[in-house]
Design an enzyme around this catalytic site. Structure first.
Site, mmCIF file in Angstrom:
data_model
loop_
_atom_site.group_PDB
_atom_site.id
_atom_site.type_symbol
_atom_site.label_atom_id
_atom_site.label_comp_id
_atom_site.label_asym_id
_atom_site.label_seq_id
_atom_site.Cartn_x
_atom_site.Cartn_y
_atom_site.Cartn_z
ATOM 1 N N HIS A 55 0.839 -1.201 0.000
ATOM 2 C CA HIS A 55 0.000 0.000 0.000
ATOM 3 C C HIS A 55 0.876 1.255 0.000
ATOM 4 C CE1 HIS A 55 -3.209 -2.744 1.366
ATOM 5 N NE2 HIS A 55 -4.028 -1.840 0.873
ATOM 6 N N LYS A 69 -0.335 4.781 4.683
ATOM 7 C CA LYS A 69 -1.154 3.809 5.425
ATOM 8 C C LYS A 69 -0.561 3.557 6.817
ATOM 9 C CE LYS A 69 -3.596 -0.585 4.989
ATOM 10 N NZ LYS A 69 -4.839 0.016 5.503
HETATM 11 N N1 LIG Z 1 -12.479 -1.356 3.573
HETATM 12 C C1 LIG Z 1 -12.071 -0.763 2.445
HETATM 13 O O1 LIG Z 1 -12.507 -1.114 1.319
HETATM 14 C C2 LIG Z 1 -11.088 0.350 2.538
HETATM 15 C C3 LIG Z 1 -10.659 0.760 3.762
HETATM 16 N N2 LIG Z 1 -9.841 1.853 3.892
HETATM 17 C C4 LIG Z 1 -9.554 2.261 5.257
HETATM 18 O O2 LIG Z 1 -10.242 3.494 5.490
HETATM 19 C C5 LIG Z 1 -9.530 4.268 6.459
HETATM 20 C C6 LIG Z 1 -9.273 5.661 5.925
HETATM 21 O O3 LIG Z 1 -8.406 5.601 4.821
HETATM 22 P P1 LIG Z 1 -7.987 6.941 4.029
HETATM 23 O O4 LIG Z 1 -9.189 7.617 3.452
HETATM 24 O O5 LIG Z 1 -6.887 6.536 3.129
HETATM 25 O O6 LIG Z 1 -7.390 7.820 5.241
HETATM 26 P P2 LIG Z 1 -7.324 9.402 5.409
HETATM 27 O O7 LIG Z 1 -6.387 9.661 6.532
HETATM 28 O O8 LIG Z 1 -7.049 10.040 4.075
HETATM 29 O O9 LIG Z 1 -8.824 9.821 5.821
HETATM 30 C C7 LIG Z 1 -9.387 9.617 7.091
HETATM 31 C C8 LIG Z 1 -10.225 10.832 7.407
HETATM 32 O O10 LIG Z 1 -10.997 10.586 8.581
HETATM 33 C C9 LIG Z 1 -10.890 11.745 9.399
HETATM 34 N N3 LIG Z 1 -11.189 11.469 10.801
HETATM 35 C C10 LIG Z 1 -10.448 10.817 11.725
HETATM 36 N N4 LIG Z 1 -11.051 10.843 12.922
HETATM 37 C C11 LIG Z 1 -12.221 11.512 12.752
HETATM 38 C C12 LIG Z 1 -13.292 11.870 13.626
HETATM 39 N N5 LIG Z 1 -13.292 11.539 14.919
HETATM 40 N N6 LIG Z 1 -14.327 12.587 13.117
HETATM 41 C C13 LIG Z 1 -14.362 12.910 11.818
HETATM 42 N N7 LIG Z 1 -13.372 12.620 10.934
HETATM 43 C C14 LIG Z 1 -12.312 11.912 11.402
HETATM 44 C C15 LIG Z 1 -9.451 12.181 9.196
HETATM 45 O O11 LIG Z 1 -9.242 13.481 9.701
HETATM 46 P P3 LIG Z 1 -7.787 13.854 10.349
HETATM 47 O O12 LIG Z 1 -6.844 13.874 9.186
HETATM 48 O O13 LIG Z 1 -8.051 15.185 10.976
HETATM 49 O O14 LIG Z 1 -7.452 12.766 11.328
HETATM 50 C C16 LIG Z 1 -9.357 12.069 7.681
HETATM 51 O O15 LIG Z 1 -9.885 13.190 7.025
HETATM 52 C C17 LIG Z 1 -8.266 3.444 6.798
HETATM 53 O O16 LIG Z 1 -8.507 2.659 7.937
HETATM 54 C C18 LIG Z 1 -8.112 2.547 5.562
HETATM 55 O O17 LIG Z 1 -7.382 1.384 5.809
HETATM 56 C C19 LIG Z 1 -9.396 2.539 2.812
HETATM 57 C C20 LIG Z 1 -9.768 2.160 1.556
HETATM 58 C C21 LIG Z 1 -10.639 1.030 1.306
HETATM 59 O O1 LIG Z 2 -5.565 2.118 3.568
HETATM 60 C C1 LIG Z 2 -5.889 1.876 2.372
HETATM 61 O O2 LIG Z 2 -5.624 2.652 1.451
HETATM 62 C C2 LIG Z 2 -6.623 0.639 2.101
HETATM 63 N N1 LIG Z 2 -7.038 -0.062 3.123
HETATM 64 C C3 LIG Z 2 -7.785 -1.264 3.092
HETATM 65 C C4 LIG Z 2 -6.982 -2.372 3.743
HETATM 66 O O3 LIG Z 2 -6.403 -2.141 4.823
HETATM 67 O O4 LIG Z 2 -6.946 -3.479 3.211
HETATM 68 C C5 LIG Z 2 -8.331 -1.593 1.725
HETATM 69 C C6 LIG Z 2 -7.510 -1.160 0.562
HETATM 70 O O5 LIG Z 2 -6.532 -2.117 0.290
HETATM 71 C C7 LIG Z 2 -6.932 0.241 0.709
#
Ligand SMILES: NC(=O)C1=CN([C@@H]2O[C@H](COP(=O)(O)OP(=O)(O)OC[C@H]3O[C@@H](n4cnc5c(N)ncnc54)[C@H](OP(=O)(O)O)[C@@H]3O)[C@@H](O)[C@H]2O)C=CC1
Ligand SMILES: O=C(O)C1=N[C@H](C(=O)O)C[C@H](O)C1
Length: 272
Positions: A160, A164
């Site tokens: 990734h 991450k």
């Molecule tokens: N299951 C799936 O298919 C996928 C899962 N993911 C997962 O999703 C999560 C996020 O990934 P990603 O978008 O890359 O991460 P980012 O860090 O880009 O985005 C997370 C966002 O959530 C915000 N946030 C955190 N805490 C709070 C809160 N208490 N209230 C409101 N907003 C909050 C962060 O703000 P701040 O920066 O201020 O902390 C940030 O804007 C990870 O755990 C990732 O592994 C990602 C892609 C696919």
């Molecule tokens: O953090 C990410 O970006 C992603 N997180 C998920 C994971 O932990 O598997 C899904 C995807 O691979 C992207």
């Protein structure tokens, strides 16, 4: 936007997935962005969610008051952090709405609290919301079952982007669980999550994990099944975060008329 659209709240709206969700909901039929949430103190509170996502103004101002948004909405899409997700699951239960959780890195205690919230909220949680990865999970389970418990060695490799924060990825763990199910074993008791130094030979029947981080890689996963003189590799490459966002919206629409319970993407996709 139509009157029958499912009203969705995007939490973490300024994040990589939050912005992708705003664009994806805008492009799909059957759902609309009702509200967008960031944490108190975030520089994005007060900004227009559509403008931030590159769509131009959409009249949805990012707020730091999640419960006020949840009680007027039908569902919340959550790709944030484990602590935030546990809090949002409690608020989704209070509001009796759908909570779709993509957040990874949750502890056993976090998962227990999320499952408790599913007594009142309809929760769909998965380490990967894409159709392709969930199909890969089914294939991994079948392969692990067909190849027996100890003659073939299963290793799960993931890469990734450098931002991450959790490892192994939620997807790698989902694939590990699928392999363990296929073998009829418990993943927690049979996994090797890190190797370093003089490790000794590989334990027969264990499921190994290896983690790579770098650049802007969206998500690469391989399940390597190594036998004597041959090797089978099952893999998935994500090239666009929209696959996760489309899966999350599909999950919310699916859960709209379901009973409060804890579901996974396998339920949503009919792969269970
Ligand atoms: N299951 C799936 O298919 C996928 C899962 N993911 C997962 O999703 C999560 C996020 O990934 P990603 O978008 O890359 O991460 P980012 O860090 O880009 O985005 C997370 C966002 O959530 C915000 N946030 C955190 N805490 C709070 C809160 N208490 N209230 C409101 N907003 C909050 C962060 O703000 P701040 O920066 O201020 O902390 C940030 O804007 C990870 O755990 C990732 O592994 C990602 C892609 C696919
Ligand atoms: O953090 C990410 O970006 C992603 N997180 C998920 C994971 O932990 O598997 C899904 C995807 O691979 C992207």
């Amino acid at each position: 936007m139509s009157g029958t659209d499912m009203k969705l709240v995007v939490v973490g709206a300024a994040g990589r997935m939050g912005q992708t969700l705003i664009r994806t909901i805008h492009a799909m039929t059957g759902a609309s962005v009702f509200a967008a949430v960031e944490r108190p103190g975030s520089a994005f509170v007060g900004r227009d969610a559509g403008e931030l996502a590159g769509l131009g103004p959409m009249g949805v101002t990012i707020t730091d008051k999640p419960l006020e948004a949840f009680v007027e909405a039908e569902g919340v899409l959550d790709f944030t952090s484990p602590a935030a997700t546990v809090e949002f699951s409690g608020l989704a239960a209070q509001a009796r709405i759908v909570h779709v959780i993509g957040t990874t890195g949750c502890s056993t205690e976090d998962d227990a609290r999320i499952k408790a919230a599913a007594r009142h909220a309809r929760i769909v949680k998965s380490g990967n919301m894409s159709l392709g990865v969930n199909l890969l999970g089914v294939l991994t389970q079948q392969a692990a079952k067909a190849l027996g418990r100890t003659d073939w060695d299963i290793e799960i490799l993931e890469m990734h982007h450098k931002h991450k924060v959790d490892a192994p990825s939620g997807t790698a763990l989902l694939l590990g669980e699928a392999a363990a199910r296929g073998r009829g074993i418990d993943l927690g008791e049979n996994s090797v999550r890190v190797r370093d130094g003089h490790t000794g030979p590989r334990a027969a029947g264990s499921i190994g994990f290896a983690t790579l981080r770098g650049g802007s890689v969206i998500g690469e996963h391989s399940v390597i099944i190594a036998g004597e003189g041959e090797q089978v590799t099952l893999s998935h490459s994500a090239t666009d975060r929209a696959i996760f966002a489309r899966g999350a919206v599909t999950a919310a629409l699916w859960a709209r008329d379901k009973k409060p319970r804890f579901y996974t993407m396998l339920d949503v996709l009919g792969l269970n």
